[in-house]
Design a protein around this motif. Structure first.
Motif, PDB file in Angstrom:
ATOM      1  N   UNK A 143      -8.169  11.732  10.221  1.00 36.81           N
ATOM      2  CA  UNK A 143      -7.051  12.158   9.360  1.00 36.81           C
ATOM      3  C   UNK A 143      -6.387  10.942   8.742  1.00 36.81           C
ATOM      4  N   UNK A 144      -5.793  11.149   7.593  1.00 37.26           N
ATOM      5  CA  UNK A 144      -4.989  10.112   6.955  1.00 37.26           C
ATOM      6  C   UNK A 144      -3.879   9.634   7.898  1.00 37.26           C
ATOM      7  N   UNK A 145      -3.443  10.515   8.769  1.00 39.08           N
ATOM      8  CA  UNK A 145      -2.360  10.175   9.709  1.00 39.08           C
ATOM      9  C   UNK A 145      -2.790   9.054  10.668  1.00 39.08           C
ATOM     10  N   UNK A 184     -14.365  10.629   8.388  1.00 41.84           N
ATOM     11  CA  UNK A 184     -13.711  11.062   7.148  1.00 41.84           C
ATOM     12  C   UNK A 184     -12.235  11.254   7.465  1.00 41.84           C
ATOM     13  N   UNK A 185     -11.365  10.718   6.594  1.00 44.45           N
ATOM     14  CA  UNK A 185      -9.923  10.887   6.811  1.00 44.45           C
ATOM     15  C   UNK A 185      -9.335  11.738   5.678  1.00 44.45           C
ATOM     16  N   UNK A 186      -9.267  13.049   5.887  1.00 44.82           N
ATOM     17  CA  UNK A 186      -8.668  13.899   4.851  1.00 44.82           C
ATOM     18  C   UNK A 186      -7.158  13.673   4.775  1.00 44.82           C
ATOM     19  N   UNK A 187      -6.624  13.901   3.573  1.00 45.05           N
ATOM     20  CA  UNK A 187      -5.172  13.933   3.398  1.00 45.05           C
ATOM     21  C   UNK A 187      -4.670  15.334   3.670  1.00 45.05           C
ATOM     22  N   UNK A 210      -0.964   9.922  -5.109  1.00 51.39           N
ATOM     23  CA  UNK A 210      -1.174   9.476  -6.491  1.00 51.39           C
ATOM     24  C   UNK A 210      -1.783  10.552  -7.397  1.00 51.39           C
ATOM     25  N   UNK A 211      -2.675  11.373  -6.865  1.00 48.40           N
ATOM     26  CA  UNK A 211      -3.255  12.419  -7.713  1.00 48.40           C
ATOM     27  C   UNK A 211      -2.322  13.624  -7.859  1.00 48.40           C
ATOM     28  N   UNK A 212      -1.195  13.612  -7.144  1.00 47.57           N
ATOM     29  CA  UNK A 212      -0.142  14.584  -7.381  1.00 47.57           C
ATOM     30  C   UNK A 212      -0.405  15.992  -6.893  1.00 47.57           C
ATOM     31  N   UNK A 244      -6.611  11.999  -2.195  1.00 49.16           N
ATOM     32  CA  UNK A 244      -5.887  11.848  -3.464  1.00 49.16           C
ATOM     33  C   UNK A 244      -5.216  10.507  -3.614  1.00 49.16           C
ATOM     34  N   UNK A 245      -5.633   9.538  -2.795  1.00 44.63           N
ATOM     35  CA  UNK A 245      -5.068   8.187  -2.885  1.00 44.63           C
ATOM     36  C   UNK A 245      -3.884   7.955  -1.966  1.00 44.63           C
TER      37      UNK A 245
END
Ligand SMILES: NC(=O)c1ccc[n+]([C@@H]2O[C@H](COP(=O)([O-])OP(=O)(O)OC[C@H]3O[C@@H](n4cnc5c(N)ncnc54)[C@H](OP(=O)(O)O)[C@@H]3O)[C@@H](O)[C@H]2O)c1
Length: 248
Positions: A143-145, A184-187, A210-212, A244-245
Motif C-alpha cells: 500500500x501507499x501507506x 505493488x503499492x496502490x493508492x 496529482x492526478x486528482x 495517481x502520483x
C-alpha cells in the motif's frame, strides 16, 4: 494470450482489488484460483463471471493468516491443476485506531492477515515452484501507506511496509530460479476497505493526488497481469506504485 497455460492463485479475490486481479488474469488466459475466507457467495460469483467469459476458475476457502490453511490452499491448487505459476498475495484488512487506542489484538489481527499471510503463502508455494524449474511470479499487494505512513494506521502501515522488506529479500532468494517477486503499492481505490472513509476524508485525499482522482480497479489489475507475464521477466524486487502520483 499473455497468460495462456499459466495457473494463478489470488488471495482475497472475492471482491475489490483481488476480484479485479482475478478477472484480469483470467481474461489474459490464466486459470485462476479465487481464494476467500468468509465470502463464499461472492467468490462463487467471481468464478461464474470468469467461466461465463470462457475462462477457468475455482473458488477455494482458506484463511490465509493461518499457516496450515495457506498450505492447504496451495495443496488444493496443485492437486487440481498440477502447477502454480503465479501467486498474488492480495488478502488484507484494516483496523484503524490511534496507537493509544489500539489493542494488542488489533495489531495481531492486521499483522496476521496482511503480513503473516504473505509469509504463509510464499512458504507454501516456493518449494513447488523451485522444483518445477519453470520460474514463477509472486506479486504482493502492499500500500501507499507503507511508503508515507498514516495516522490511525500504524498496524496497517507496519504490515504493508513489512511486505516490502519481505518482497526484496525473497526476490534475492529466488532470483536464480527465475522466480520474480515484486510488490505493488496502490493508492486509493473504491472497495469495501475504503468505503468506511468519511466523505470529507475522500474529498481531502483527492487534493493530495496529482492526478486528482482515485484509481479504478482495472488500473491496478492490469499492472498485476503485466508483472505476472513473461514481458516482466527481468523485473524483480521492485515496489511499483499505482497511486495517481500520491507517494512521489
Ligand atoms: N482499496 C484501496 O484503496 C487499497 C489501497 C492500498 C492497498 N490495498 C490493499 O489491496 C488489498 C485488497 O484490498 P481491497 O480494498 O480490495 O479490500 P476488500 O474489498 O475489503 O477485500 C479484501 C479481500 O480480502 C479477503 N480476506 C480478508 N481476510 C482474509 C483472510 N484471512 N484469508 C483470505 N482472504 C481474506 C476478503 O475475503 P473474505 O470476505 O472472504 O474474508 C476479500 O476478498 C489489501 O491487501 C489492501 O490492503 C487496498
Amino acid at each position: 494470450m499473455l497468460l495462456e497455460g499459466k495457473v494463478a492463485v489470488v488471495t482475497g479475490a472475492s471482491r475489490g482489488i483481488g476480484r479485479a486481479i482475478a478477472e484480469d488474469l483470467a481474461a489474459h488466459g490464466a486459470v485462476v484460483v479465487v481464494n476467500y475466507n468468509a465470502s463464499s457467495e461472492a467468490a462463487e460469483e467471481v468464478v461464474a463471471v470468469i467461466t461465463s467469459q470462457g475462462g477457468t476458475a475455482l473458488a477455494v476457502q482458506s484463511d490465509v493468516s493461518q499457516f496450515d490453511q495457506a498450505q492447504a490452499l496451495i495443496k488444493t491448487t496443485l492437486d487440481r491443476y498440477g502447477q502454480i505459476d503465479i501467486l498474488v498475495n492480495n488478502a488484507g484488512t484494516t483496523c484503524d485506531k490511534l496507537l493509544m487506542m489500539m489493542k494488542e489484538q488489533d495489531w495481531d489481527m492486521v499483522l496476521d492477515t496482511n503480513l503473516k499471510s504473505v509469509f504463509n503463502c510464499c512458504k507454501a508455494v516456493a518449494r513447488p515452484m523451485v522444483r518445477r524449474k519453470q520460474g514463477g511470479r509472486i506479486i504482493n499487494i502492499s500500500s501507499v501507506v507503507a511508503l508515507v505512513g498514516q495516522a490511525g494506521q500504524a498496524n496497517y502501515a507496519a504490515s504493508k511496509a513489512g511486505i516490502i522488506g519481505f518482497t526484496k529479500s525473497l526476490a534475492k532468494e529466488l532470483g536464480s530460479r527465475q522466480i520474480t517477486v515484486n510488490a505493488v503499492t496502490p493508492g486509493f481505490f473504491p472497495t469495501a476497505l475504503t468505503a468506511v472513509l468519511p466523505e470529507d476524508a475522500v474529498e481531502t485525499s483527492r487534493e493530495f493526488i496529482p492526478l486528482g482522482r482515485w484509481g479504478q480497479l482495472p488500473e491496478v489489475a492490469y499492472l498485476v497481469s503485466f508483472l505476472a507475464s513473461e514481458k516482466a521477466a527481468y523485473m524483480t524486487g521492485q515496489v511499483i506504485s499505482v497511486d495517481g502520483g500520491l507517494a512521489m
